[in-house]
Design a protein around this motif. Structure first.
Motif, PDB file in Angstrom:
ATOM      1  N   CYS A  60      45.294  22.971 113.858  1.00 25.05           N
ATOM      2  CA  CYS A  60      44.786  23.632 112.635  1.00 25.05           C
ATOM      3  C   CYS A  60      45.287  22.944 111.620  1.00 25.05           C
ATOM      4  CB  CYS A  60      45.193  24.948 112.862  1.00 25.05           C
ATOM      5  SG  CYS A  60      44.319  26.331 111.655  1.00 25.05           S
ATOM      6  N   ASN A 112      35.768  25.154 103.648  1.00 27.67           N
ATOM      7  CA  ASN A 112      34.391  25.997 103.202  1.00 27.67           C
ATOM      8  C   ASN A 112      34.874  27.436 103.127  1.00 27.67           C
ATOM      9  OD1 ASN A 112      31.910  27.184 103.027  1.00 27.67           O
ATOM     10  ND2 ASN A 112      31.461  27.073 105.081  1.00 27.67           N
ATOM     11  N   GLN A 170      34.903  30.742 105.212  1.00 25.66           N
ATOM     12  CA  GLN A 170      35.972  31.031 106.056  1.00 25.66           C
ATOM     13  C   GLN A 170      37.157  31.821 105.389  1.00 25.66           C
ATOM     14  OE1 GLN A 170      33.746  29.307 108.020  1.00 25.66           O
ATOM     15  NE2 GLN A 170      34.654  27.540 107.136  1.00 25.66           N
ATOM     16  N   ASP A 182      32.753  17.606 101.666  1.00 26.39           N
ATOM     17  CA  ASP A 182      32.228  17.966 102.560  1.00 26.39           C
ATOM     18  C   ASP A 182      30.835  17.419 103.065  1.00 26.39           C
ATOM     19  OD1 ASP A 182      31.202  19.973 104.736  1.00 26.39           O
ATOM     20  OD2 ASP A 182      32.652  21.309 103.944  1.00 26.39           O
ATOM     21  N   ARG A 225      28.615  18.777 104.504  1.00 25.82           N
ATOM     22  CA  ARG A 225      27.338  19.589 104.714  1.00 25.82           C
ATOM     23  C   ARG A 225      27.573  20.381 103.374  1.00 25.82           C
ATOM     24  NH1 ARG A 225      27.886  24.399 107.630  1.00 25.82           N
ATOM     25  NH2 ARG A 225      30.042  24.228 107.414  1.00 25.82           N
ATOM     26  N   GLY A 275      35.118  11.557 108.726  1.00 26.74           N
ATOM     27  CA  GLY A 275      36.018  10.664 108.884  1.00 26.74           C
ATOM     28  C   GLY A 275      36.341   9.637 108.045  1.00 26.74           C
ATOM     29  N   ASP A 293      37.608  10.678 104.824  1.00 26.40           N
ATOM     30  CA  ASP A 293      38.232  11.239 103.566  1.00 26.40           C
ATOM     31  C   ASP A 293      39.313  10.267 102.913  1.00 26.40           C
ATOM     32  OD1 ASP A 293      37.425  13.458 105.750  1.00 26.40           O
ATOM     33  OD2 ASP A 293      37.887  14.364 103.654  1.00 26.40           O
ATOM     34  N   MET A 348      39.967  22.264 107.447  1.00 25.49           N
ATOM     35  CA  MET A 348      39.894  21.648 108.543  1.00 25.49           C
ATOM     36  C   MET A 348      39.272  20.263 108.869  1.00 25.49           C
ATOM     37  SD  MET A 348      41.761  23.657 110.632  1.00 25.49           S
ATOM     38  CE  MET A 348      42.523  23.841 109.256  1.00 25.49           C
ATOM     39  N   HIS A 404      41.688  15.211 112.351  1.00 28.05           N
ATOM     40  CA  HIS A 404      40.997  14.007 112.511  1.00 28.05           C
ATOM     41  C   HIS A 404      42.469  13.270 113.357  1.00 28.05           C
ATOM     42  CE1 HIS A 404      37.362  13.787 110.380  1.00 28.05           C
ATOM     43  NE2 HIS A 404      37.700  14.586 109.539  1.00 28.05           N
ATOM     44  N   ARG A 421      33.049  26.278 111.494  1.00 30.31           N
ATOM     45  CA  ARG A 421      32.772  27.612 111.487  1.00 30.31           C
ATOM     46  C   ARG A 421      31.612  28.248 110.462  1.00 30.31           C
ATOM     47  NH1 ARG A 421      37.738  25.896 112.187  1.00 30.31           N
ATOM     48  NH2 ARG A 421      39.031  27.030 113.338  1.00 30.31           N
ATOM     49  N   VAL A 422      31.522  29.582 111.001  1.00 33.52           N
ATOM     50  CA  VAL A 422      30.569  30.315 110.075  1.00 33.52           C
ATOM     51  C   VAL A 422      31.182  31.536 109.870  1.00 33.52           C
ATOM     52  CG1 VAL A 422      28.122  29.421 110.606  1.00 33.52           C
ATOM     53  CG2 VAL A 422      29.111  31.336 112.109  1.00 33.52           C
ATOM     54  N   LEU A 423      30.567  32.253 108.657  1.00 34.14           N
ATOM     55  CA  LEU A 423      31.152  33.475 108.144  1.00 34.14           C
ATOM     56  C   LEU A 423      31.248  34.588 109.107  1.00 34.14           C
ATOM     57  CD1 LEU A 423      32.009  35.440 105.678  1.00 34.14           C
ATOM     58  CD2 LEU A 423      29.578  35.659 105.502  1.00 34.14           C
ATOM     59  N   HIS A 470      31.507  34.681 112.434  1.00 40.07           N
ATOM     60  CA  HIS A 470      32.258  34.700 113.727  1.00 40.07           C
ATOM     61  C   HIS A 470      33.782  34.122 113.511  1.00 40.07           C
ATOM     62  CE1 HIS A 470      29.417  36.310 116.410  1.00 40.07           C
ATOM     63  NE2 HIS A 470      28.409  35.626 115.942  1.00 40.07           N
ATOM     64  N   ASN A 488      36.719  31.828 115.419  1.00 42.11           N
ATOM     65  CA  ASN A 488      37.277  30.993 116.407  1.00 42.11           C
ATOM     66  C   ASN A 488      36.580  31.008 117.628  1.00 42.11           C
ATOM     67  OD1 ASN A 488      38.749  29.946 114.317  1.00 42.11           O
ATOM     68  ND2 ASN A 488      40.769  30.998 115.083  1.00 42.11           N
ATOM     69  N   LYS A 503      36.669  16.886 114.362  1.00 43.70           N
ATOM     70  CA  LYS A 503      35.557  16.644 113.285  1.00 43.70           C
ATOM     71  C   LYS A 503      34.939  15.531 113.482  1.00 43.70           C
ATOM     72  CE  LYS A 503      36.389  20.532 110.726  1.00 43.70           C
ATOM     73  NZ  LYS A 503      36.719  21.511 111.896  1.00 43.70           N
TER      74      LYS A 503
HETATM   75  N1  LIG Z   1      34.535  33.375 109.102  1.00 41.20           N
HETATM   76  C1  LIG Z   1      35.464  32.610 109.731  1.00 41.20           C
HETATM   77  N2  LIG Z   1      36.791  32.483 109.123  1.00 41.20           N
HETATM   78  C2  LIG Z   1      37.589  31.640 109.325  1.00 41.20           C
HETATM   79  C3  LIG Z   1      37.525  31.206 110.916  1.00 41.20           C
HETATM   80  C4  LIG Z   1      36.442  31.329 111.462  1.00 41.20           C
HETATM   81  O1  LIG Z   1      36.654  30.989 112.670  1.00 41.20           O
HETATM   82  N3  LIG Z   1      35.508  31.928 111.181  1.00 41.20           N
HETATM   83  N4  LIG Z   1      38.783  30.638 111.341  1.00 41.20           N
HETATM   84  C5  LIG Z   1      40.009  30.828 110.913  1.00 41.20           C
HETATM   85  C6  LIG Z   1      40.916  29.499 111.086  1.00 41.20           C
HETATM   86  S1  LIG Z   1      41.573  29.430 112.634  1.00 41.20           S
HETATM   87  C7  LIG Z   1      40.815  28.540 110.109  1.00 41.20           C
HETATM   88  S2  LIG Z   1      41.787  27.062 110.599  1.00 41.20           S
HETATM   89  C8  LIG Z   1      40.242  28.361 108.885  1.00 41.20           C
HETATM   90  C9  LIG Z   1      39.531  27.008 108.770  1.00 41.20           C
HETATM   91  O2  LIG Z   1      38.727  27.211 107.736  1.00 41.20           O
HETATM   92  P1  LIG Z   1      37.787  25.806 107.162  1.00 41.20           P
HETATM   93  O3  LIG Z   1      38.785  24.689 107.103  1.00 41.20           O
HETATM   94  O4  LIG Z   1      37.263  26.062 105.964  1.00 41.20           O
HETATM   95  O5  LIG Z   1      37.065  25.517 108.482  1.00 41.20           O
HETATM   96  P2  LIG Z   1      36.073  24.617 109.120  1.00 41.20           P
HETATM   97  O6  LIG Z   1      34.642  25.200 109.140  1.00 41.20           O
HETATM   98  O7  LIG Z   1      36.329  24.120 110.690  1.00 41.20           O
HETATM   99  O8  LIG Z   1      36.017  23.377 108.432  1.00 41.20           O
HETATM  100  C10 LIG Z   1      35.754  23.115 107.030  1.00 41.20           C
HETATM  101  C11 LIG Z   1      34.664  22.240 106.479  1.00 41.20           C
HETATM  102  O9  LIG Z   1      34.989  20.754 106.973  1.00 41.20           O
HETATM  103  C12 LIG Z   1      33.830  20.209 106.944  1.00 41.20           C
HETATM  104  N5  LIG Z   1      33.828  18.757 107.402  1.00 41.20           N
HETATM  105  C13 LIG Z   1      33.451  18.411 108.729  1.00 41.20           C
HETATM  106  N6  LIG Z   1      34.085  17.100 108.914  1.00 41.20           N
HETATM  107  C14 LIG Z   1      34.536  16.707 107.745  1.00 41.20           C
HETATM  108  C15 LIG Z   1      35.361  15.512 107.480  1.00 41.20           C
HETATM  109  O10 LIG Z   1      35.219  14.524 108.076  1.00 41.20           O
HETATM  110  N7  LIG Z   1      35.615  15.541 106.189  1.00 41.20           N
HETATM  111  C16 LIG Z   1      35.641  16.481 105.243  1.00 41.20           C
HETATM  112  N8  LIG Z   1      36.094  16.362 104.074  1.00 41.20           N
HETATM  113  N9  LIG Z   1      34.831  17.737 105.759  1.00 41.20           N
HETATM  114  C17 LIG Z   1      34.549  17.618 106.864  1.00 41.20           C
HETATM  115  C18 LIG Z   1      32.753  21.080 107.794  1.00 41.20           C
HETATM  116  O11 LIG Z   1      31.372  20.705 107.455  1.00 41.20           O
HETATM  117  C19 LIG Z   1      33.158  22.464 107.138  1.00 41.20           C
HETATM  118  O12 LIG Z   1      32.342  22.895 106.231  1.00 41.20           O
HETATM  119  O13 LIG Z   1      39.307  29.471 108.752  1.00 41.20           O
HETATM  120  C20 LIG Z   1      39.838  30.534 109.116  1.00 41.20           C
HETATM  121  N10 LIG Z   1      38.836  31.680 108.882  1.00 41.20           N
END
Ligand SMILES: Nc1nc2c(c(=O)[nH]1)N[C@H]1C(S)=C(S)[C@@H](COP(=O)(O)OP(=O)(O)OC[C@H]3O[C@@H](n4cnc5c(=O)[nH]c(N)nc54)[C@H](O)[C@@H]3O)O[C@H]1N2
Ligand SMILES: Nc1nc2c(c(=O)[nH]1)N[C@H]1C(S)=C(S)[C@@H](COP(=O)(O)OP(=O)(O)OC[C@H]3O[C@@H](n4cnc5c(=O)[nH]c(N)nc54)[C@H](O)[C@@H]3O)O[C@H]1N2
Ligand code: SF4
Ligand SMILES: [Mo]
Length: 698
Positions: A140, A176, A180, A203, A205, A222, A224, A298, A303, A579-581, A583, A585, A676
């Motif tokens: 993480c 995101n 998240q 991001d 997306r 990849g 960043d 993430m 990475h 992830r999405v809103l 669901h 993990n 990623k």
């Molecule tokens: N709804 C919801 N909420 C959660 C979770 C869940 O599963 N669902 N999980 C929890 C956990 S354990 C964690 S760690 C956090 C994680 O929270 P976030 O870090 O927001 O999670 P991700 O969706 O894995 O990744 C974030 C964004 O990184 C983008 N991304 C992909 N590849 C790259 C890249 O190479 N560079 C950059 N800059 N962006 C990239 C993706 O498109 C994605 O929108 O969320 C927590 N909250």
């Protein structure tokens, strides 16, 4: 599995506790009729919650809940009394230790469980004589923590959620939060944006966060470092750096400036697949702001160069003096409701409770005084390193509240690695894909059945209180772990606690950052680390006068781009996952909620329209996604939200198993895998009706 009709009626009552999902840490309680309601708490001051929080009770009384211990008999699971199951664990783990030593056992701590539970688990490992304990913070923010600890002296959010509201620019890199960390986004980031702060979103997306953004940098996964270095180069070129801060609070500026002088913004933009003008706009938004906060997730951390990615981001904050003041800093939003705490209390192979290095004799001495045993001085194995050695020098595993057979990279290999163990015990709520490879499965307690504390993303320790009694013969996780401690070690008295509060008090004596905290002091509110018992409060903004390294200045770092592990062959696309809103993990909880699955019922693959066209794929079609590690089948969502050349898939369902495709090469510093970036071929599924290989749905 036990017949749900055997589960006796259960009693529920409202009692303020912490939401079991994300690290924001909203306060919720039982609202009757199987539902949860938000109540005013330290983070959600108006009782606001997101759809996951509202659905949190859906899993508590679910018919899939394990209510009896399971032991393997002639290859299949049969229910067994607790005594027999615990005896089997003692024989299994004890036998491996007798034959191969304690280093042959790996402990998986749980970011979904309390500080007290994780404290007891890591103590169990260390009293047995091994530092082989890790939690999925490894998957993480391990890289974030590695880079921030090295440069600033602490790996957690430098600032608080509250003071994000003070920011004039929020620079969101690879996160995101709208989906998240929804309450952090709506109640802290959006108010700043409404007050005029600019939001930059880096991001590949466009997602809900992007909707509120002023500048979107849709980089190639990849790249960043290319983006951050270009932003840094523009900051210097356009004189947006903070000279006074650079002189007083940093070292190494001349060297960095020299290296960044060679950075060609247009070339970096091309490598990242974005417009040079967009990178300049992002740099200006960040550099011109009085107070600019970085939020990182993430997309940055997961990475093989995750640590370097964070180093490159840290440069931006240090170049512009955006550290040590309200509304600034570098802020990793943490994952589960207690991923911060599981790490704080020592659920990591290199550190004791409170991040005291296992290599430090004084730190070992301090815990030895409390435990009666000194932990080993050698750091243990990280999670993915350990699974790579299953059946080799690692012969047994204790898996507490984690599902590595779904959530670790290259998961097909992980599954078969579990079969190479001599013994495995899983403590979970459900018969998960990992449990399918275990010898004993112990039925633990869900979030609503436990008392204890969790530590949220901005370092606030808050209390969890039971809202429900236990189903069937399930037991409280705390009782399960202390029973294992009493039976497995030769120091049973070290696991004799008068409940979780007793364990918390011990934690405050061994972890300096928690020193002086108490259940009473936390009450309905929180205590934040690093805690000052005299003042009765914790530090909201870190690094104000000096960095937690003890130094007044932090180093700037020269960071060179690192190519991803997977090279793309002709016709291949880059798979990134997330992830999405609706669901969470592995989906253990969210997939069992009818209201959440009604909103989102499967993992879909986002594909850009031109990539879909090239492959004759239409929206809603079944497609196969494959590489040398595996093949999965998923439904395509054809959308311009994802950039061309990139596909995005969530990993909330065990089928399709997104992690059958991800690679297990690790970041050398932090040992985090590359979730990623994977090379994949995408094509229409031959016959949707065939389906892919059958597997359990957990
Ligand atoms: N709804 C919801 N909420 C959660 C979770 C869940 O599963 N669902 N999980 C929890 C956990 S354990 C964690 S760690 C956090 C994680 O929270 P976030 O870090 O927001 O999670 P991700 O969706 O894995 O990744 C974030 C964004 O990184 C983008 N991304 C992909 N590849 C790259 C890249 O190479 N560079 C950059 N800059 N962006 C990239 C993706 O498109 C994605 O929108 O969320 C927590 N909250
Ligand atoms: N492809 C891909 N893979 C990823 C990621 C990604 O972005 N992409 N992200 C990674 C990240 S950031 C993370 S954090 C990991 C998450 O990986 P995991 O921690 O493995 O996943 P979770 O679904 O959070 O929880 C695992 C288990 O905890 C159990 N559990 C929940 N609450 C309790 C409890 O109170 N007691 C007990 N005993 N058990 C409980 C659940 O039933 C579930 O089986 O996934 C990683 N995997
Ligand atoms: S924002 Fe996070 S902690 Fe708050 S209700 Fe939603 S999932 Fe739970
Ligand atoms: Mo996570």
């Amino acid at each position: 599995m036990t017949d749900p009709s055997e589960t006796p009626d259960r009693s529920f009552e409202p009692n303020p506790t912490v939401c079991p999902f994300c690290g924001v840490g909203c306060t919720i309680e039982y609202a009757g009729r199987g539902g949860a309601t938000g109540v005013e708490g330290p983070v959600n001051a108006r009782g606001e919650i997101c759809p996951k929080g509202a659905a949190a009770f859906d899993v508590v009384d679910h018919e899939d809940r394990l209510t009896e211990p399971l032991v393997r008999h002639n290859g299949s699971f049969v229910t067994a009394p607790w005594e027999e199951a615990l005896d089997r664990v003692v024989d299994g783990i004890g036998g491996v230790i007798d034959e191969h030593g304690p280093e042959a056992v790996q402990f998986f701590a749980s970011s979904n469980c309390t500080n007290e539970e994780n404290y007891v688990l890591q103590k169990l490992a260390r009293v047995l004589g091994t530092n082989n304990v890790d939690n999925c913070a490894r998957l993480c923010h391990a890289s974030t923590v590695a880079a921030m600890s090295e440069r600033l002296g602490a790996g957690a959010m430098t600032n608080s959620l509250d003071d994000l509201r003070e920011a004039d620019c929020v620079f969101v890199n690879g996160a995101n939060p709208a989906e998240q960390h929804p309450v952090a986004f709506r109640s802290y980031v959006l108010p700043a944006v409404r007050d005029g702060a600019t939001l930059v979103h880096v991001d590949p997306r466009a997602n809900d966060t992007t909707e509120a953004a002023d500048v979107h940098v849709p980089l190639r996964p990849g790249t960043d470092i290319e983006v951050a270095n270009a932003v840094a180069a523009v900051l210097i070129e356009e004189d947006l750096v903070d000279e006074a801060f650079l002189a007083e609070r940093t070292t190494g500026f001349d060297r960095l400036r020299e290296r960044l002088a060679d950075v060609d913004v247009a070339a970096n933009a091309e490598a990242a697949g974005v417009e040079p003008g967009t990178l300049r706009e992002a740099a200006r938004a960040y550099g011109e702001a009085d107070r600019a906060a970085i939020v990182t997730g993430m997309g940055t951390s997961q990475h093989r160069c995750g640590t370097d990615n964070v180093h490159a981001l840290l440069n931006l904050a240090l170049l512009t003096g955006n550290v040590g003041r309200p509304g600034t800093g570098v802020n990793p939003l943490r994952g589960q409701n207690n991923v911060q705490g599981a790490s704080d209390v020592g659920g990591l192979p290199g550190v004791l409770p409170g991040y005291e290095p296992v290599t430090d004799p004084a730190a070992r001495e301090r815990v030895a005084e409390e435990w009666g045993v000194e932990p080993p001085a050698e750091p243990g194995l990280t999670e993915v390193e350990a699974t790579h050695r299953f059946g080799d020098d690692v012969r047994a595993a204790v898996v507490f509240g984690e599902n590595p057979a779904v959530t670790e990279p290259n998961a097909t290999a992980v599954r078969s690695a579990f079969d190479d163990l001599d013994f495995c015990v899983v403590v979970d709520l459900f018969e998960t894909a990992t449990a399918a490879h275990a010898d004993v499965v112990l039925p633990g307690s869900a979030w609503a059945e436990k008392a204890g504390t969790v530590t949220n993303t901005d370092r606030r320790v808050m209390r969890m209180r039971p809202n429900a009694d236990l189903p069937g013969n399930a037991r409280r996780d705390f009782e399960v772990l202390t029973a294992l401690g009493r039976r497995l070690t030769d120091r049973p008295e070290a696991f004799d606690y008068d409940g979780p509060e007793d364990a918390f008090d011990e934690l405050t004596r061994v972890a300096p950052i928690y020193e002086g905290m108490s259940y009473e002091g936390i009450g309905d509110g929180y205590q934040r680390w690093p805690f000052d018992a005299d003042e009765g409060s914790g530090t909201e903004v870190l690094h104000e006068e000096a960095f937690l390294t003890g130094e007044r200045a932090a180093p700037l770092a020269v960071v060179d781009p690192v190519p991803p592990a997977d090279e793309l062959d002709a016709g291949e696309l880059t798979l990134t996952t997330g992830r999405v809103l609706q669901h969470f993990n592995s989906g253990a909880l969210s997939r069992r909620s009818d209201r959440l699955t009604a909103m989102r019922g499967e993992d879909v693959l986002q594909v850009h329209p031109s990539d879909a066209d090239d492959r004759g794929v239409e929206d809603g079609d079944r497609v196969t996604v494959s590489n040398e590690r595996g093949t999965v089948e998923a439904t395509a969502e054809v959308t311009p939200a994802v950039r061309e050349g990139v596909v995005f898939c969530t990993f909330h369902y065990a089928e399709p198993l997104a992690n059958a495709l991800t690679g297990d090469e690790l970041d050398p510093a932090a040992k985090i895998p590359e979730f990623k970036h994977s090379a994949v071929a995408v094509e229409p599924a031959a016959d949707a009706a065939d389906g892919s290989e059958a597997a359990g749905d957990d």
